[in-house]
Enzyme design. Structure first.
Site, PDB file in Angstrom:
ATOM      1  N   GLY A  14      -6.433   0.090  13.171  1.00 19.70           N
ATOM      2  CA  GLY A  14      -7.508  -0.023  12.189  1.00 19.70           C
ATOM      3  C   GLY A  14      -7.332  -1.274  11.345  1.00 19.70           C
ATOM      4  O   GLY A  14      -7.521  -1.243  10.132  1.00 19.70           O
ATOM      5  N   GLY A  15      -6.998  -2.380  11.990  1.00 19.77           N
ATOM      6  CA  GLY A  15      -6.646  -3.588  11.241  1.00 19.77           C
ATOM      7  C   GLY A  15      -7.780  -4.573  11.022  1.00 19.77           C
ATOM      8  O   GLY A  15      -7.547  -5.683  10.553  1.00 19.77           O
ATOM      9  N   SER A  17     -10.431  -4.148   9.025  1.00 21.27           N
ATOM     10  CA  SER A  17     -11.100  -4.054   7.720  1.00 21.27           C
ATOM     11  C   SER A  17     -10.137  -3.466   6.691  1.00 21.27           C
ATOM     12  O   SER A  17      -9.055  -2.987   7.031  1.00 21.27           O
ATOM     13  CB  SER A  17     -12.339  -3.157   7.836  1.00 21.27           C
ATOM     14  OG  SER A  17     -11.949  -1.840   8.209  1.00 21.27           O
ATOM     15  N   GLY A  18     -10.562  -3.509   5.439  1.00 22.39           N
ATOM     16  CA  GLY A  18      -9.881  -2.800   4.356  1.00 22.39           C
ATOM     17  C   GLY A  18      -8.392  -3.090   4.236  1.00 22.39           C
ATOM     18  O   GLY A  18      -7.947  -4.241   4.293  1.00 22.39           O
ATOM     19  N   ILE A  19      -7.630  -2.018   4.059  1.00 27.05           N
ATOM     20  CA  ILE A  19      -6.187  -2.126   3.828  1.00 27.05           C
ATOM     21  C   ILE A  19      -5.491  -2.733   5.052  1.00 27.05           C
ATOM     22  O   ILE A  19      -4.594  -3.572   4.922  1.00 27.05           O
ATOM     23  CB  ILE A  19      -5.618  -0.719   3.514  1.00 27.05           C
ATOM     24  CG1 ILE A  19      -6.159  -0.213   2.174  1.00 27.05           C
ATOM     25  CG2 ILE A  19      -4.092  -0.726   3.525  1.00 27.05           C
ATOM     26  CD1 ILE A  19      -5.910   1.276   1.909  1.00 27.05           C
ATOM     27  N   GLY A  20      -5.909  -2.321   6.250  1.00 29.46           N
ATOM     28  CA  GLY A  20      -5.301  -2.839   7.474  1.00 29.46           C
ATOM     29  C   GLY A  20      -5.509  -4.333   7.605  1.00 29.46           C
ATOM     30  O   GLY A  20      -4.577  -5.084   7.952  1.00 29.46           O
ATOM     31  N   SER A 138      -2.317   9.619   1.607  1.00 26.43           N
ATOM     32  CA  SER A 138      -3.328   9.459   0.565  1.00 26.43           C
ATOM     33  C   SER A 138      -2.917  10.304  -0.628  1.00 26.43           C
ATOM     34  O   SER A 138      -2.281  11.357  -0.464  1.00 26.43           O
ATOM     35  CB  SER A 138      -4.686   9.958   1.070  1.00 26.43           C
ATOM     36  OG  SER A 138      -5.577  10.117  -0.020  1.00 26.43           O
ATOM     37  N   TYR A 151      -9.575  16.224   5.216  1.00 25.13           N
ATOM     38  CA  TYR A 151      -8.895  14.926   5.094  1.00 25.13           C
ATOM     39  C   TYR A 151      -7.528  15.105   4.424  1.00 25.13           C
ATOM     40  O   TYR A 151      -6.507  14.603   4.907  1.00 25.13           O
ATOM     41  CB  TYR A 151      -9.790  13.995   4.268  1.00 25.13           C
ATOM     42  CG  TYR A 151      -9.216  12.646   3.926  1.00 25.13           C
ATOM     43  CD1 TYR A 151      -9.186  11.623   4.861  1.00 25.13           C
ATOM     44  CD2 TYR A 151      -8.722  12.378   2.641  1.00 25.13           C
ATOM     45  CE1 TYR A 151      -8.678  10.367   4.534  1.00 25.13           C
ATOM     46  CE2 TYR A 151      -8.217  11.130   2.306  1.00 25.13           C
ATOM     47  CZ  TYR A 151      -8.197  10.134   3.256  1.00 25.13           C
ATOM     48  OH  TYR A 151      -7.697   8.896   2.935  1.00 25.13           O
TER      49      TYR A 151
HETATM   50  P1  NAD Z   1     -11.433   1.166   6.390  1.00 29.06           P
HETATM   51  O1  NAD Z   1     -12.567   1.999   6.876  1.00 29.06           O
HETATM   52  O2  NAD Z   1     -11.709  -0.243   6.021  1.00 29.06           O
HETATM   53  O3  NAD Z   1     -10.246   1.177   7.441  1.00 29.06           O
HETATM   54  C1  NAD Z   1     -10.067   2.153   8.398  1.00 29.06           C
HETATM   55  C2  NAD Z   1      -9.916   1.452   9.725  1.00 29.06           C
HETATM   56  O4  NAD Z   1      -9.637   2.428  10.728  1.00 29.06           O
HETATM   57  C3  NAD Z   1     -11.207   0.737  10.125  1.00 29.06           C
HETATM   58  O5  NAD Z   1     -10.883  -0.580  10.547  1.00 29.06           O
HETATM   59  C4  NAD Z   1     -11.722   1.554  11.299  1.00 29.06           C
HETATM   60  O6  NAD Z   1     -12.407   0.774  12.239  1.00 29.06           O
HETATM   61  C5  NAD Z   1     -10.427   2.109  11.856  1.00 29.06           C
HETATM   62  N1  NAD Z   1     -10.626   3.308  12.650  1.00 29.06           N
HETATM   63  C6  NAD Z   1     -11.299   4.431  12.323  1.00 29.06           C
HETATM   64  N2  NAD Z   1     -11.275   5.293  13.349  1.00 29.06           N
HETATM   65  C7  NAD Z   1     -10.566   4.693  14.343  1.00 29.06           C
HETATM   66  C8  NAD Z   1     -10.198   5.085  15.641  1.00 29.06           C
HETATM   67  N3  NAD Z   1     -10.570   6.270  16.143  1.00 29.06           N
HETATM   68  N4  NAD Z   1      -9.466   4.219  16.388  1.00 29.06           N
HETATM   69  C9  NAD Z   1      -9.089   3.026  15.899  1.00 29.06           C
HETATM   70  N5  NAD Z   1      -9.417   2.605  14.670  1.00 29.06           N
HETATM   71  C10 NAD Z   1     -10.150   3.429  13.908  1.00 29.06           C
HETATM   72  O7  NAD Z   1     -10.778   1.933   5.154  1.00 29.06           O
HETATM   73  P2  NAD Z   1      -9.368   1.778   4.399  1.00 29.06           P
HETATM   74  O8  NAD Z   1      -9.595   2.302   3.043  1.00 29.06           O
HETATM   75  O9  NAD Z   1      -8.816   0.420   4.577  1.00 29.06           O
HETATM   76  O10 NAD Z   1      -8.454   2.871   5.145  1.00 29.06           O
HETATM   77  C11 NAD Z   1      -7.208   2.578   5.725  1.00 29.06           C
HETATM   78  C12 NAD Z   1      -6.321   3.799   5.611  1.00 29.06           C
HETATM   79  O11 NAD Z   1      -6.030   4.064   4.240  1.00 29.06           O
HETATM   80  C13 NAD Z   1      -6.941   5.092   6.167  1.00 29.06           C
HETATM   81  O12 NAD Z   1      -5.958   5.821   6.873  1.00 29.06           O
HETATM   82  C14 NAD Z   1      -7.352   5.833   4.915  1.00 29.06           C
HETATM   83  O13 NAD Z   1      -7.403   7.223   5.097  1.00 29.06           O
HETATM   84  C15 NAD Z   1      -6.245   5.423   3.972  1.00 29.06           C
HETATM   85  N6  NAD Z   1      -6.567   5.586   2.555  1.00 29.06           N
HETATM   86  C16 NAD Z   1      -7.595   4.908   1.998  1.00 29.06           C
HETATM   87  C17 NAD Z   1      -7.873   5.105   0.643  1.00 29.06           C
HETATM   88  C18 NAD Z   1      -9.005   4.389  -0.023  1.00 29.06           C
HETATM   89  O14 NAD Z   1      -9.329   4.740  -1.143  1.00 29.06           O
HETATM   90  N7  NAD Z   1      -9.623   3.398   0.590  1.00 29.06           N
HETATM   91  C19 NAD Z   1      -7.087   5.979  -0.117  1.00 29.06           C
HETATM   92  C20 NAD Z   1      -6.046   6.642   0.491  1.00 29.06           C
HETATM   93  C21 NAD Z   1      -5.784   6.447   1.830  1.00 29.06           C
END
Ligand code: NAD
Length: 248
Positions: A14-15, A17-20, A138, A151
């Site tokens: 999941g790299g 977008s976002g945190i990745g 989380s 979740y």
């Molecule tokens: P995000 O949606 O930008 O990132 C999630 C990534 O996972 C995306 O790039 C998406 O394409 C990928 N993904 C989803 N399903 C997939 C699959 N089946 N196979 C491969 N890739 C897949 O959101 P984020 O906030 O950067 O989330 C990253 C992690 O951080 C997640 O595990 C999320 O649960 C966790 N998290 C986020 C928050 C928040 O507030 N944003 C808080 C706590 C935990």
């Protein structure tokens, strides 16, 4: 630091977008070679364009074991060994417990829990001695938050896996830790909720957070890199980066 991660190879599920993505950027900027994964070729291509030549994108669904086998084969061919594995892919399913359907439950657990478990299992043979694995939990996993029961339960399962995997990978000198982000504004909410629900959810999170704000993806990325590379006497733990919401 420019060469902090020179000669290091990392895989981030999941790299794109976002945190990745923020973690991929931090590592590439520090000299690492990084494989990012995701389900959409277009989004992956856009991400590698921004990351540059030290990033490679592999289309791979973490819920699919054949995809994870193919990912492991590709990583072996491209990188050889892996010094850091970031198990980051995830989805948020927001729904009151009473109206959660079996389909929602299965999808959430298939991606967030089964996907994480088999990502580590399939890539473990490539991890080098001293490598770090980071599972993304989380703040929800230790809070009784509204509308995220599935979740939160999945993230609690990952917190447990960090301990079990630590035990089983310790003989190979591999550390496994979890990062527990609080609210981070990355767009994940809008991807899985209506805009109104996401706005409401965000306002509630800011109001209840001791720091009265969301975290940034870059703040979480720095904590993830610390766990993977610098926390060499630490395994089985969960590092909390949540503005204090679960601690104060
Ligand atoms: P995000 O949606 O930008 O990132 C999630 C990534 O996972 C995306 O790039 C998406 O394409 C990928 N993904 C989803 N399903 C997939 C699959 N089946 N196979 C491969 N890739 C897949 O959101 P984020 O906030 O950067 O989330 C990253 C992690 O951080 C997640 O595990 C999320 O649960 C966790 N998290 C986020 C928050 C928040 O507030 N944003 C808080 C706590 C935990």
């Amino acid at each position: 630091m420019r060469d902090k991660y020179a000669d290091k190879n990392a895989v981030i599920t999941g790299g794109s977008s976002g945190i990745g993505f923020a973690t991929a950027k931090l590592l590439v900027d520090g000299g690492a070679r990084v494989v990012i994964t995701g389900r959409s070729r277009t989004t992956l291509d856009a991400a590698t364009e921004r990351l540059g030549k030290n990033a490679l994108a592999v289309r791979s669904d973490v819920a699919s074991l054949p995809d994870l086998d193919a990912l492991a084969a590709r990583v072996r061919d491209e990188l050889g060994t892996v010094e850091a594995l970031f198990v980051n892919a995830g989805i948020t399913t927001a729904m009151p417990f009473a109206s959660t359907t079996e389909e929602m439950y299965d999808e959430s657990f298939a991606i967030n829990v089964k996907g994480a478990f088999f990502t580590v299992q399939k890539l473990a043979p490539l991890l080098s001695t001293g490598a770090g694995v980071v599972l993304t939990t989380s703040a929800a996993n230790v809070m009784g938050m509204q509308d995220v029961s599935v979740y939160a339960a999945g993230k609690a399962a990952l917190r447990s896996m960090a301990r079990s995997f630590s035990r089983e990978l310790l003989p190979r000198g591999i550390r496994v830790n979890a990062i527990s982000p609080g609210p981070v504004d990355t767009g994940i909410l809008e991807n899985t909720m209506t805009k109104e629900a996401a706005d409401r959810f965000k306002a509630d999170r800011v109001a209840e957070n001791p720091m009265q704000r969301f975290g940034t993806p870059e703040e979480i990325a720095r904590a993830m890199a610390f766990l993977a590379f610098d926390a060499t006497y630490t395994t089985g733990t969960e590092f909390v980066a949540d503005g204090g919401i679960t601690q104060l």
